[in-house]
Design a protein around this motif. Structure first.
Motif, PDB file in Angstrom:
ATOM      1  N   ARG A 325       0.833  -1.203   0.000  1.00 31.34           N
ATOM      2  CA  ARG A 325       0.000   0.000   0.000  1.00 31.34           C
ATOM      3  C   ARG A 325       0.875   1.263   0.000  1.00 31.34           C
ATOM      4  N   ARG A 326       1.937   1.221   0.790  1.00 34.34           N
ATOM      5  CA  ARG A 326       2.832   2.375   0.853  1.00 34.34           C
ATOM      6  C   ARG A 326       3.477   2.618  -0.517  1.00 34.34           C
ATOM      7  N   GLN A 327       3.877   1.521  -1.170  1.00 35.04           N
ATOM      8  CA  GLN A 327       4.510   1.691  -2.481  1.00 35.04           C
ATOM      9  C   GLN A 327       3.534   2.283  -3.509  1.00 35.04           C
ATOM     10  N   ILE A 328       2.304   1.801  -3.473  1.00 32.15           N
ATOM     11  CA  ILE A 328       1.272   2.338  -4.389  1.00 32.15           C
ATOM     12  C   ILE A 328       1.080   3.832  -4.119  1.00 32.15           C
ATOM     13  N   ALA A 329       0.943   4.179  -2.828  1.00 34.34           N
ATOM     14  CA  ALA A 329       0.706   5.586  -2.462  1.00 34.34           C
ATOM     15  C   ALA A 329       1.896   6.465  -2.842  1.00 34.34           C
ATOM     16  N   ASP A 330       3.109   5.942  -2.638  1.00 34.19           N
ATOM     17  CA  ASP A 330       4.305   6.727  -2.982  1.00 34.19           C
ATOM     18  C   ASP A 330       4.366   7.002  -4.480  1.00 34.19           C
ATOM     19  N   GLU A 331       4.068   5.975  -5.266  1.00 29.02           N
ATOM     20  CA  GLU A 331       4.115   6.162  -6.728  1.00 29.02           C
ATOM     21  C   GLU A 331       3.032   7.135  -7.180  1.00 29.02           C
ATOM     22  N   MET A 332       1.867   7.059  -6.552  1.00 29.69           N
ATOM     23  CA  MET A 332       0.796   8.003  -6.903  1.00 29.69           C
ATOM     24  C   MET A 332       1.201   9.427  -6.553  1.00 29.69           C
ATOM     25  N   PHE A 333       1.831   9.576  -5.387  1.00 27.34           N
ATOM     26  CA  PHE A 333       2.257  10.913  -4.971  1.00 27.34           C
ATOM     27  C   PHE A 333       3.277  11.482  -5.959  1.00 27.34           C
ATOM     28  N   ALA A 334       4.239  10.623  -6.332  1.00 31.45           N
ATOM     29  CA  ALA A 334       5.263  11.085  -7.273  1.00 31.45           C
ATOM     30  C   ALA A 334       4.621  11.521  -8.587  1.00 31.45           C
ATOM     31  N   GLU A 335       3.683  10.724  -9.069  1.00 35.52           N
ATOM     32  CA  GLU A 335       3.027  11.045 -10.348  1.00 35.52           C
ATOM     33  C   GLU A 335       2.173  12.315 -10.212  1.00 35.52           C
ATOM     34  N   LEU A 336       1.331  12.351  -9.195  1.00 37.43           N
ATOM     35  CA  LEU A 336       0.368  13.455  -9.094  1.00 37.43           C
ATOM     36  C   LEU A 336       1.047  14.766  -8.697  1.00 37.43           C
ATOM     37  N   ARG A 337       1.990  14.680  -7.782  1.00 39.50           N
ATOM     38  CA  ARG A 337       2.629  15.911  -7.291  1.00 39.50           C
ATOM     39  C   ARG A 337       3.736  16.386  -8.233  1.00 39.50           C
ATOM     40  N   LYS A 338       4.634  15.424  -8.579  1.00 39.40           N
ATOM     41  CA  LYS A 338       5.824  15.851  -9.321  1.00 39.40           C
ATOM     42  C   LYS A 338       5.574  15.899 -10.821  1.00 39.40           C
ATOM     43  N   VAL A 339       4.937  14.866 -11.364  1.00 38.37           N
ATOM     44  CA  VAL A 339       4.754  14.841 -12.820  1.00 38.37           C
ATOM     45  C   VAL A 339       3.589  15.738 -13.241  1.00 38.37           C
TER      46      VAL A 339
END
Ligand SMILES: [Zn+2]
Length: 484
Positions: A325-339
């Motif tokens: 779950r943490r990995q999914i959330a981290d990847e979503m954060f990277a995509e939504l916030r950074k990309v």
């Protein structure tokens, strides 16, 4: 086209104020004399669909087909429609629909007919029936309010053969997919569609799609694609679509052309250049578009695609595992916030959550606050994951720029594709495109913003899409053509 269901035929009359249907004005079948026509539409401005300037004229119809266009003041008809002050145009052709699961229940397709649409292409974005022949047979029995053609969807075919597995197909699996595409094409499919952001199509490499597109090409089909990316990697995605057309030797239709990442707004200029360059090299590329700055699709597109492999139960298992779950959330954060540059998910609105209608119409940030969580992106991502755990949702995403919409709409190669369906009226808070895309083009973009001339807008909704998908005798007001 094997698949033209003759449902209710209509001759479209649009007012300059917006699309509406005219009722019967008077009946002139006189006793003893056989009327010359079934219907005559008189006194309208004729916009013939080809982009030509409007002209005054009457349209004579018999047996569902246009027989004559000209001055028919003296002609007798069973029914005469007075179109004074209005425009007479061909029925609209919408090339980007998703009616599976809706039109079976609501075959009259009132939402489309009321918006002037008389012919559609469904099976887009990789999602179609697999056994098209059977499905067409069922629809034929029911009868439909619109003419219907379908693409064969890559996602549907891949799921049928490989489930939702995140890997390349074996040679044997690819051969089975090719056979399914061939069968669908023989049963009347107009081409192959992909949805390369969706599971399982997203797991496919370009070569797999080229192989399947080659099969569609053998039957004269085209390749319609919901591209792999419509944001930061959209230029590469257009390149991939063009490459597939080049290698499989078939025409390419870019579906719902848009730019969804606000950091890349304005990229439409370059995308249109890519299309024009491809055409200059002899590759037949066109595109469709819906005239809105909001898209509509599922909530799960916010998750990394690997998290969706294996289906719903697998996803729930991953969400219940703290490290996954943490990995999914981290990847979503990277995509939504950074990309994508978002600080909040207030651009993402629930259209319909079948498990709890009280969420409909609210955005993720609101729902997150209602759940008494901190007002930040990380918590909003947790809210998305909880919503997914409960069953997901159909969403509306406000994430396009009007300037891109206008630039794409103004291009001569763009046609109408509303990307809607035949929804049950009054259910959820759906995107308005299923009901009003043509009216919006005529009202907002022709009359108010003057992005395109009326005749050009009608061409984008009639002759251009009809020619593109091979509807030989539709899309123009011409003697011999169907009067719909
Ligand atoms: Zn799509």
């Amino acid at each position: 086209m094997n698949l033209s269901f003759r449902g209710i035929w209509v001759c479209l009359v649009v007012t300059l104020l917006g699309a509406l249907w005219l009722g019967e004005v008077r009946t002139s079948a006189e006793a003893g004399n056989e009327p010359a026509y079934d219907i005559v539409i008189r006194n309208g401005r004729i916009v013939d669909g080809g982009g030509n300037a409007w002209f005054w004229g009457d349209v004579g119809i018999r047996g569902g087909r246009i027989v004559r266009i000209g001055r028919l003041e003296e002609a007798t008809a069973q029914r005469i429609i007075d179109a004074a002050g209005r425009v007479v145009a061909p029925g609209f052709v919408d090339v980007h629909m998703h009616v599976e699961g809706g039109i079976e229940e609501r075959p009259a397709a009132d939402n489309l007919v009321a918006d002037g649409v008389t012919s559609i292409v469904t099976g887009n974005c990789g999602g179609s029936e697999v056994k098209l022949g059977e499905w067409f047979g069922q629809l034929k029995q029911t009868g439909l309010g619109v003419n219907l053609a379908s693409l064969i969807g890559h996602n549907a075919v891949r799921r049928h053969v490989m489930g939702t597995e995140n890997r390349a197909p074996t040679a044997e699996e690819l051969a089975r997919m090719e056979a399914l595409v061939a069968q669908a094409m023989e049963e009347g499919a107009v081409g192959l569609s992909t949805g390369l952001i969706y599971v399982p199509g997203t797991y496919a490499e370009t070569d797999e799609i080229v192989a399947l597109a080659r099969v569609a090409a053998r039957y004269g089909g085209l390749y319609a694609t919901h591209m792999r990316n419509e944001g930061d990697k959209v230029i590469a995605a257009v390149e991939e679509a063009i490459r597939i057309g080049r290698e499989a030797r078939l025409p390419v239709e870019i579906s719902h052309m848009k730019v969804t990442n606000k950091l890349f707004w304005g990229a439409s200029a370059q995308m249109l250049e890519q299309v024009e360059q491809a055409r200059a090299q002899g590759l037949d590329v066109t595109m469709d578009q819906y005239p809105y700055t909001a898209s509509s699709t599922r909530l799960d597109i916010l998750l990394p695609s690997w998290a969706l492999a294996g289906g719903r139960e697998e996803l729930r298992r991953r969400l219940a595992d703290p490290s996954e779950r943490r990995q999914i959330a981290d990847e979503m954060f990277a995509e939504l916030r950074k990309v994508q540059g978002y600080k909040h998910l207030d651009y993402a609105v629930v259209a319909r959550a079948s498990w709890d209608s009280s969420r409909d119409g609210k955005n993720i940030r609101q729902i997150n606050r209602e759940w008494k969580r901190k007002d930040n992106l990380k918590q909003e991502i947790q809210t998305v994951l909880d919503l997914m755990d409960k069953g997901g949702a159909q969403m509306i995403y406000h994430r396009m720029d009007e300037k891109d919409v206008v630039r794409i709409l103004g291009h001569p190669l763009t046609m109408l594709g509303r990307d809607g369906g035949v929804p049950a009226f009054g259910t959820g808070k759906p995107h308005p495109r299923s009901y009003g895309a043509s009216a919006r083009i005529l009202g907002r973009y022709v009359r108010e913003k003057k992005v395109v001339r009326l005749e050009e807008a009608i061409r984008k909704m009639t002759a251009l899409p009809a020619q593109r998908f091979g509807f030989a005798d539709r899309g123009l007001l011409r003697a011999g053509f169907w009067a719909d």
